[in-house]
Design a protein around this motif. Structure first.
Motif, PDB file in Angstrom:
ATOM      1  N   GLY A  40       0.852  -1.185   0.000  1.00  0.00           N
ATOM      2  CA  GLY A  40       0.000   0.000   0.000  1.00  0.00           C
ATOM      3  C   GLY A  40       0.880   1.224   0.000  1.00  0.00           C
ATOM      4  O   GLY A  40       1.262   1.756  -1.033  1.00  0.00           O
ATOM      5  N   CYS A  41       1.249   1.661   1.200  1.00  0.00           N
ATOM      6  CA  CYS A  41       2.038   2.893   1.332  1.00  0.00           C
ATOM      7  C   CYS A  41       3.527   2.642   1.187  1.00  0.00           C
ATOM      8  O   CYS A  41       4.292   3.553   0.914  1.00  0.00           O
ATOM      9  CB  CYS A  41       1.776   3.506   2.702  1.00  0.00           C
ATOM     10  SG  CYS A  41       2.329   2.442   4.045  1.00  0.00           S
ATOM     11  N   ASP A  42       3.950   1.415   1.425  1.00  0.00           N
ATOM     12  CA  ASP A  42       5.368   1.055   1.428  1.00  0.00           C
ATOM     13  C   ASP A  42       6.165   1.866   2.445  1.00  0.00           C
ATOM     14  O   ASP A  42       7.361   2.034   2.295  1.00  0.00           O
ATOM     15  CB  ASP A  42       5.983   1.235   0.022  1.00  0.00           C
ATOM     16  CG  ASP A  42       7.125   0.235  -0.228  1.00  0.00           C
ATOM     17  OD1 ASP A  42       7.295  -0.681   0.587  1.00  0.00           O
ATOM     18  OD2 ASP A  42       7.845   0.401  -1.223  1.00  0.00           O
ATOM     19  N   GLY A  44       5.050   1.891   6.195  1.00  0.00           N
ATOM     20  CA  GLY A  44       4.620   1.697   7.581  1.00  0.00           C
ATOM     21  C   GLY A  44       3.380   2.448   7.997  1.00  0.00           C
ATOM     22  O   GLY A  44       3.172   2.674   9.186  1.00  0.00           O
ATOM     23  N   GLY A  45       2.526   2.821   7.069  1.00  0.00           N
ATOM     24  CA  GLY A  45       1.375   3.591   7.488  1.00  0.00           C
ATOM     25  C   GLY A  45       0.025   2.945   7.261  1.00  0.00           C
ATOM     26  O   GLY A  45      -0.988   3.483   7.687  1.00  0.00           O
ATOM     27  N   CYS A  46      -0.042   1.796   6.572  1.00  0.00           N
ATOM     28  CA  CYS A  46      -1.367   1.296   6.206  1.00  0.00           C
ATOM     29  C   CYS A  46      -1.658  -0.125   6.683  1.00  0.00           C
ATOM     30  O   CYS A  46      -2.796  -0.492   6.894  1.00  0.00           O
ATOM     31  CB  CYS A  46      -1.551   1.369   4.700  1.00  0.00           C
ATOM     32  SG  CYS A  46      -0.589   0.154   3.776  1.00  0.00           S
ATOM     33  N   GLY A  47      -0.648  -0.952   6.819  1.00  0.00           N
ATOM     34  CA  GLY A  47      -0.854  -2.278   7.404  1.00  0.00           C
ATOM     35  C   GLY A  47      -1.179  -3.397   6.442  1.00  0.00           C
ATOM     36  O   GLY A  47      -1.242  -4.565   6.840  1.00  0.00           O
ATOM     37  N   CYS A  49       0.523  -4.810   4.333  1.00  0.00           N
ATOM     38  CA  CYS A  49       1.673  -5.689   4.093  1.00  0.00           C
ATOM     39  C   CYS A  49       2.002  -6.530   5.317  1.00  0.00           C
ATOM     40  O   CYS A  49       3.069  -7.142   5.378  1.00  0.00           O
ATOM     41  CB  CYS A  49       2.883  -4.839   3.736  1.00  0.00           C
ATOM     42  SG  CYS A  49       3.435  -3.847   5.144  1.00  0.00           S
ATOM     43  N   TYR A  59       5.195  -4.996   9.783  1.00  0.00           N
ATOM     44  CA  TYR A  59       4.994  -4.466   8.441  1.00  0.00           C
ATOM     45  C   TYR A  59       6.122  -5.010   7.567  1.00  0.00           C
ATOM     46  O   TYR A  59       7.293  -4.650   7.768  1.00  0.00           O
ATOM     47  CB  TYR A  59       5.093  -2.937   8.445  1.00  0.00           C
ATOM     48  CG  TYR A  59       3.992  -2.198   9.180  1.00  0.00           C
ATOM     49  CD1 TYR A  59       2.653  -2.552   9.041  1.00  0.00           C
ATOM     50  CD2 TYR A  59       4.296  -1.105   9.993  1.00  0.00           C
ATOM     51  CE1 TYR A  59       1.647  -1.844   9.690  1.00  0.00           C
ATOM     52  CE2 TYR A  59       3.292  -0.388  10.642  1.00  0.00           C
ATOM     53  CZ  TYR A  59       1.973  -0.766  10.488  1.00  0.00           C
ATOM     54  OH  TYR A  59       0.984  -0.056  11.124  1.00  0.00           O
ATOM     55  N   CYS A  61       6.960  -4.230   4.691  1.00  0.00           N
ATOM     56  CA  CYS A  61       7.629  -3.187   3.902  1.00  0.00           C
ATOM     57  C   CYS A  61       8.768  -2.546   4.678  1.00  0.00           C
ATOM     58  O   CYS A  61       9.604  -1.862   4.101  1.00  0.00           O
ATOM     59  CB  CYS A  61       6.637  -2.121   3.450  1.00  0.00           C
ATOM     60  SG  CYS A  61       5.979  -1.105   4.790  1.00  0.00           S
TER      61      CYS A  61
HETATM   62  S1  FES Z   1       2.720  -1.176   2.702  1.00  0.00           S
HETATM   63 FE1  FES Z   1       1.691   0.186   4.071  1.00  0.00          FE
HETATM   64  S2  FES Z   1       2.468  -0.503   5.976  1.00  0.00           S
HETATM   65 FE2  FES Z   1       3.629  -1.638   4.586  1.00  0.00          FE
END
Ligand code: FES
Ligand SMILES: Cc1cc2nc3c(=O)[nH]c(=O)nc-3n(C[C@H](O)[C@H](O)[C@H](O)COP(=O)(O)OP(=O)(O)OC[C@H]3O[C@@H](n4cnc5c(N)ncnc54)[C@H](O)[C@@H]3O)c2cc1C
Ligand code: FES
Lengths: 153, 297
Positions: A40-42, A44-47, A49, A59, A61
């Protein structure tokens, strides 16, 4: 320089050469085609992964693949055995806790670690537990319900 | 992760090896512990020219020991591991640490280390504020041995600490507090996954009559480039009985010690107003904790 690491992924021992700044997420998706784990965000902000590293939700990522020698990774693909789904997966399906599905695998991996520690959580505990996982579709109600249902099984 | 200039990822097994790598790579080396802030640094363009990542998690720095002098926490102990410690789960004195450790999501708590959180010198983090209120000390390892650095001296500015390029953090020491000590921490953020707009930690020691013997009040989370001691409030608290009126005065006094920054999270005026309210609440929480601890004796 590439580094050789040996790690266990979903129960299988694997050896691979990784670039120094490659993330676990990258190798899961690119090298093993384990695409249940989403990017998602790559950062650490969305979860979405989220996987388990030595049994703990992380995470992927943010994990350097080079650091994984002798460690153990479980992804969503490692939760079910054959055609038999994990109770959390079943509960997500039955409770309609999935819309677009992008957050689902990460959400389930987070919930899985949580339920291993907390077998009868209340709603507030569940909401706190999934604070690191965003869902843009469901509004969370059904996700929380599904986790509760799975906990009671 | 981009980190395009990185050429090597080292996983040394001993302190000596880390020191040698730091010596060899100098400014182009980056220590990695949990790795959870590497993205944050990259996004702020602070990793320019980094060639070697040195992962220190195989050094056995993940140990904890506790004695009458205090709590010694190895640099790579994670937030989740700290949350499991008896001292942190139950003592009123370490309440501020317990409160602060709850803030990040589980995926971060499982990897983020206390050493990395402090070493990052990020003004928006929570543990620096809490650990400073408890009088925590950084243990730095260099070629000539190890030295102790108080947190106020350790934080040099935005993302800057006072380590030499050939030193790294080996642990954090938190001194034991006298009887009738208590602490608390409170943070304001915009959502559950966000860094602080303001955070406040307070540590109190009361005497037998209930007057304040010692107070340490720290405000962080973007009120300045580093967490700051609110000296005027501390002075106001010492020698006084704990009343709501006093908490209000202490909250107002905090504002005189701050020059908050304005950024996309909040304006300076909002931070200042929030610091006042959070200070009152943190004081109330610390005192309530002490009352509870005493009731259960
Ligand atoms: S891709 Fe969003 S937390 Fe890892
Ligand atoms: C989604 C998200 C939410 C977060 N929420 C919070 C929150 O609510 N509260 C909070 O306080 N923090 C929060 N954080 C920040 C998190 O706590 C820090 O990223 C973490 O503590 C850093 O520790 P680490 O071990 O991962 O450090 P790393 O990322 O490995 O390193 C961070 C920095 O410190 C240096 N470093 C690390 N260890 C040492 C050492 N032993 N000696 C010398 N230098 C060292 C590294 O070189 C680097 O510059 C959040 C982060 C993310 C991504
Ligand atoms: S179902 Fe679409 S993001 Fe959660």
């Amino acid at each position: 320089m590439k580094k050789l690491v040996t790690l266990e992924i979903n129960g299988k021992l694997q050896e691979l050469a990784v670039e120094p700044s490659e993330s676990l997420l990258q190798i899961l998706r690119k090298q093993w085609n384990l695409i249940g784990t989403k990017r998602g965000c790559d950062s650490g902000g969305c979860g979405c992964c989220t996987v388990h590293l030595d049994g703990k939700a992380v995470y992927s990522c943010m994990v350097f693949a080079s650091s994984l020698d002798k460690h153990k990774v479980t992804t969503i693909e490692g939760l079910s055995s054959g055609n038999e789904l994990d109770p959390l997966q079943t509960a997500f399906i039955e409770e309609d806790a999935v819309q677009c599905g992008y957050c689902t695998c990460g959400m389930i991996m987070t919930a899985k670690e949580f339920l291993a520690k907390e077998d009868r959580p209340d709603e507030e505990q569940i909401r706190h537990a999934i604070a690191g996982n965003l869902c843009r579709c469901t509004g969370y109600q059904k996700i929380v319900k599904a986790i509760k249902v799975a906990a009671n099984r | 992760m981009s980190l395009t200039s990185v050429k090597e990822y080292f996983t040394p097994g001993g302190k000596q090896e880390v020191l040698e790598l730091l010596e060899k790579y100098g400014d182009s080396a980056l220590i990695v512990a949990g790795g959870s802030f590497v993205h944050g640094l990259d996004a702020r363009d602070l990793l320019f020219g980094i060639e070697a990542l040195i992962d220190i998690r195989n050094l056995a720095l993940n140990e904890v020991s506790s004695d009458s002098a205090g709590l010694s926490l190895g640099a790579t102990v994670t937030f989740s591991e700290l949350q499991q410690l008896n001292e942190i789960q139950s003592s009123a004195a370490f309440g501020a640490l317990r409160d602060a450790l709850k803030c990040p999501p589980v995926q971060i708590r499982n990897v983020a280390t206390i050493g990395g959180n402090i070493a990052a010198a990020c003004p928006y983090f929570d543990l620096p504020t809490a650990v400073m209120s408890l009088g925590g000390v950084v243990q730095a390892q260099g070629p000539a041995g190890s030295r102790e650095i108080g947190l106020q001296e350790f934080f040099a500015g935005l993302f800057q600490n006072t380590l030499e390029t050939n030193e790294f953090v080996s642990g954090i020491f938190i001194p034991a507090l006298p009887a009738r000590s208590s602490s608390a921490f409170i943070k304001l953020e915009t959502n559950a996954n966000d860094l602080a707009i303001v955070n406040v930690a307070v540590q109190l020691t009361l005497d037998e009559s209930g007057s304040c013997q010692e107070a340490r009040l720290v405000v962080g989370g973007g009120v300045a480039e580093t967490p700051v001691r609110a000296i005027a409030s501390e002075n106001l608290l010492r020698g006084r009985k704990m009343t709501d009126e006093l908490f209000k005065q202490a909250g107002a006094a905090v504002q005189s010690d701050l020059e908050p920054i304005s950024d996309h999270r909040a304006s300076a005026a909002y931070r200042s107003a929030t610091a006042k309210v959070l200070t009152e609440r943190a004081l109330r929480r610390a005192v309530a904790r002490l009352d509870q601890a005493q009731a259960s004796i």
